[in-house]
Design a protein around this motif. Structure first.
Motif, PDB file in Angstrom:
ATOM      1  N   GLN A   1      22.560  -3.219 -43.509  1.00  0.00           N
ATOM      2  CA  GLN A   1      22.027  -3.653 -44.809  1.00  0.00           C
ATOM      3  C   GLN A   1      22.567  -2.726 -45.954  1.00  0.00           C
ATOM      4  OE1 GLN A   1      17.837  -3.007 -46.155  1.00  0.00           O
ATOM      5  NE2 GLN A   1      17.615  -5.297 -45.412  1.00  0.00           N
TER       6      GLN A   1
ATOM      7  N   GLN B   1      29.207  -6.873 -42.387  1.00  0.00           N
ATOM      8  CA  GLN B   1      29.472  -6.829 -41.027  1.00  0.00           C
ATOM      9  C   GLN B   1      31.065  -6.943 -40.825  1.00  0.00           C
ATOM     10  OE1 GLN B   1      28.587 -10.724 -39.284  1.00  0.00           O
ATOM     11  NE2 GLN B   1      27.911  -9.977 -37.179  1.00  0.00           N
TER      12      GLN B   1
ATOM     13  N   LEU C   1      27.307 -10.593 -46.241  1.00  0.00           N
ATOM     14  CA  LEU C   1      26.126 -11.682 -46.285  1.00  0.00           C
ATOM     15  C   LEU C   1      25.115 -11.392 -47.396  1.00  0.00           C
ATOM     16  CD1 LEU C   1      26.085 -11.684 -42.352  1.00  0.00           C
ATOM     17  CD2 LEU C   1      26.326 -13.685 -43.752  1.00  0.00           C
TER      18      LEU C   1
ATOM     19  N   ALA D   1      26.162 -18.024 -40.288  1.00  0.00           N
ATOM     20  CA  ALA D   1      25.274 -16.639 -40.647  1.00  0.00           C
ATOM     21  C   ALA D   1      24.347 -16.516 -39.656  1.00  0.00           C
ATOM     22  CB  ALA D   1      24.752 -17.348 -41.818  1.00  0.00           C
ATOM     23  N   PRO D   2      23.789 -15.495 -39.642  1.00  0.00           N
ATOM     24  CA  PRO D   2      22.585 -15.267 -38.556  1.00  0.00           C
ATOM     25  C   PRO D   2      21.484 -16.136 -38.973  1.00  0.00           C
ATOM     26  CG  PRO D   2      23.456 -13.229 -39.423  1.00  0.00           C
ATOM     27  CD  PRO D   2      24.149 -14.207 -40.283  1.00  0.00           C
TER      28      PRO D   2
ATOM     29  N   GLY E   1      33.164  -9.071 -35.601  1.00  0.00           N
ATOM     30  CA  GLY E   1      32.114  -8.773 -34.408  1.00  0.00           C
ATOM     31  C   GLY E   1      31.107  -7.502 -34.178  1.00  0.00           C
ATOM     32  N   GLY E   2      30.834  -7.132 -35.365  1.00  0.00           N
ATOM     33  CA  GLY E   2      30.040  -6.005 -35.335  1.00  0.00           C
ATOM     34  C   GLY E   2      28.607  -6.133 -35.789  1.00  0.00           C
ATOM     35  N   THR E   3      27.917  -5.070 -35.913  1.00  0.00           N
ATOM     36  CA  THR E   3      26.590  -5.192 -36.207  1.00  0.00           C
ATOM     37  C   THR E   3      26.512  -5.279 -37.758  1.00  0.00           C
ATOM     38  OG1 THR E   3      24.429  -4.030 -36.047  1.00  0.00           O
ATOM     39  CG2 THR E   3      26.267  -2.682 -36.778  1.00  0.00           C
ATOM     40  N   LEU E   4      25.096  -5.789 -38.298  1.00  0.00           N
ATOM     41  CA  LEU E   4      24.823  -5.986 -39.650  1.00  0.00           C
ATOM     42  C   LEU E   4      24.165  -4.769 -40.160  1.00  0.00           C
ATOM     43  CD1 LEU E   4      22.976  -9.407 -38.858  1.00  0.00           C
ATOM     44  CD2 LEU E   4      25.034  -9.252 -40.366  1.00  0.00           C
TER      45      LEU E   4
ATOM     46  N   PHE F   1      19.795 -15.988 -44.186  1.00  0.00           N
ATOM     47  CA  PHE F   1      21.282 -15.465 -44.690  1.00  0.00           C
ATOM     48  C   PHE F   1      21.970 -16.699 -45.109  1.00  0.00           C
ATOM     49  CE2 PHE F   1      21.617 -11.243 -42.895  1.00  0.00           C
ATOM     50  CZ  PHE F   1      20.325 -11.140 -42.028  1.00  0.00           C
TER      51      PHE F   1
ATOM     52  N   PHE G   1      21.556 -10.556 -31.736  1.00  0.00           N
ATOM     53  CA  PHE G   1      20.886  -9.265 -32.571  1.00  0.00           C
ATOM     54  C   PHE G   1      19.493  -9.233 -32.438  1.00  0.00           C
ATOM     55  CE2 PHE G   1      24.840  -7.792 -34.625  1.00  0.00           C
ATOM     56  CZ  PHE G   1      25.606  -8.803 -35.174  1.00  0.00           C
TER      57      PHE G   1
ATOM     58  N   VAL H   1      20.772   1.104 -49.771  1.00  0.00           N
ATOM     59  CA  VAL H   1      20.352   1.356 -48.556  1.00  0.00           C
ATOM     60  C   VAL H   1      21.548   2.535 -47.886  1.00  0.00           C
ATOM     61  CG1 VAL H   1      19.921   0.970 -46.228  1.00  0.00           C
ATOM     62  CG2 VAL H   1      19.159  -0.497 -48.310  1.00  0.00           C
TER      63      VAL H   1
ATOM     64  N   PHE I   1      19.359  -3.432 -37.473  1.00  0.00           N
ATOM     65  CA  PHE I   1      20.052  -4.180 -36.366  1.00  0.00           C
ATOM     66  C   PHE I   1      20.619  -3.487 -35.142  1.00  0.00           C
ATOM     67  CE2 PHE I   1      19.974  -8.501 -37.917  1.00  0.00           C
ATOM     68  CZ  PHE I   1      19.548  -8.380 -39.018  1.00  0.00           C
ATOM     69  N   GLY I   2      20.652  -3.906 -34.034  1.00  0.00           N
ATOM     70  CA  GLY I   2      21.181  -3.277 -32.841  1.00  0.00           C
ATOM     71  C   GLY I   2      22.766  -3.602 -33.019  1.00  0.00           C
ATOM     72  N   ASP I   3      23.530  -3.289 -32.113  1.00  0.00           N
ATOM     73  CA  ASP I   3      25.053  -3.518 -32.132  1.00  0.00           C
ATOM     74  C   ASP I   3      25.300  -4.979 -31.794  1.00  0.00           C
ATOM     75  OD1 ASP I   3      25.921  -0.174 -30.981  1.00  0.00           O
ATOM     76  OD2 ASP I   3      25.447  -0.895 -32.973  1.00  0.00           O
TER      77      ASP I   3
ATOM     78  N   TYR J   1      24.391  -7.604 -47.093  1.00  0.00           N
ATOM     79  CA  TYR J   1      24.502  -7.015 -45.642  1.00  0.00           C
ATOM     80  C   TYR J   1      26.213  -6.888 -45.623  1.00  0.00           C
ATOM     81  CZ  TYR J   1      20.039  -7.501 -43.883  1.00  0.00           C
ATOM     82  OH  TYR J   1      18.528  -7.305 -43.506  1.00  0.00           O
TER      83      TYR J   1
ATOM     84  N   PHE K   1      32.733  -9.055 -43.209  1.00  0.00           N
ATOM     85  CA  PHE K   1      31.945 -10.251 -43.760  1.00  0.00           C
ATOM     86  C   PHE K   1      30.592  -9.749 -44.507  1.00  0.00           C
ATOM     87  CE2 PHE K   1      31.563 -14.477 -43.524  1.00  0.00           C
ATOM     88  CZ  PHE K   1      30.188 -14.943 -42.668  1.00  0.00           C
TER      89      PHE K   1
END
Lengths: 113, 113
Positions: A46, A38, A90, B43-44, A41-44, A104, B89, A59, B103-105, A36, A88
């Protein structure tokens, strides 16, 4: 117990330079593996997934590639870094695909200058 | 394709107050929803998951109910603590063997004393 290790912890690289990030999972055979990305501060997002050794599916296209040379190892790489690669990274694993929980790793923070 | 919408980017609350973080989704498949929490520089981690319509699922004081009629999976807690400050998330699984998660934002929850 399963453990997931990522290396390096952080990297500062120049635009145009190559990159290799690694991930190792111990204590679980034949896991599904994922990369993943990121933004801060943003979304993940894939990037790749792998169900078995030697097989990796992309993906999204971000000028990155991934390989799974061993059952417990997942590598993310590129020959030429872009500024947009900063973020970032992951690694994650799950028992199977589907709706299995993904675990993760601690991540690698990449800064491209 | 699949999508997840989290309408609040930032939520700031005083300790002890209730919170609800919104999550709605779109998919052509039978939905499997997750909430992941990511503390700063970590990590999430999975917080909740569900695929059962109208059944409340709970963990660590947080709870959520999947409502297929409204395509929602809102996260709630009756009394937030300082340690709940984190990035949350909502994610949707396509339930294939690829383990693809959308994932959402994300919503940053900040709890003040």
């Amino acid at each position: 117990a399963q453990t997931i290790h990522q290396w390096p912890v952080a990297e500062i690289k120049a635009v145009g330079s190559p990159l290799s990030l690694g991930c190792t999972i111990k204590g679980k055979s034949s896991p599904n593996l994922y990369w993943y990305w990121q933004a801060t501060g943003g979304t993940l997002q894939q990037l790749f997934y792998s169900i078995t050794v030697g097989q990796v599916e992309s993906v999204v296209q971000l000028n990155l590639s991934a390989s799974r040379p061993k059952d417990d190892q997942f590598i993310l790489s590129t020959e030429k870094l872009l500024l947009s690669h900063s973020g970032f990274y992951l690694c994650a694993w799950s028992l199977d695909g589907g709706a299995d929980e993904q675990y993760f790793g601690p991540g690698t923070r990449l800064t491209v200058l | 394709g699949d999508s997840v919408t989290q309408t609040e980017g930032l939520v700031t609350l005083t300790k002890g107050l209730p919170v609800m973080l919104n999550c709605t989704y779109q998919t052509t498949y039978s939905p499997f929803l997750f909430w992941y929490v990511q503390h700063l520089n970590e990590a999430p981690k999975l917080l909740l998951k569900s695929s059962t319509d109208n059944k409340r699922t709970e963990h660590q004081g947080f709870y959520a109910t999947l409502h297929k009629s409204s395509s929602s999976f809102h996260l709630q807690k009756s009394s937030v603590q300082l340690s709940d400050s984190a990035l949350y998330f909502c994610a949707l699984s396509d339930q294939t063997n690829t383990g693809k998660l959308t994932f959402g934002d994300g919503t940053v929850l900040t709890v003040k004393p």
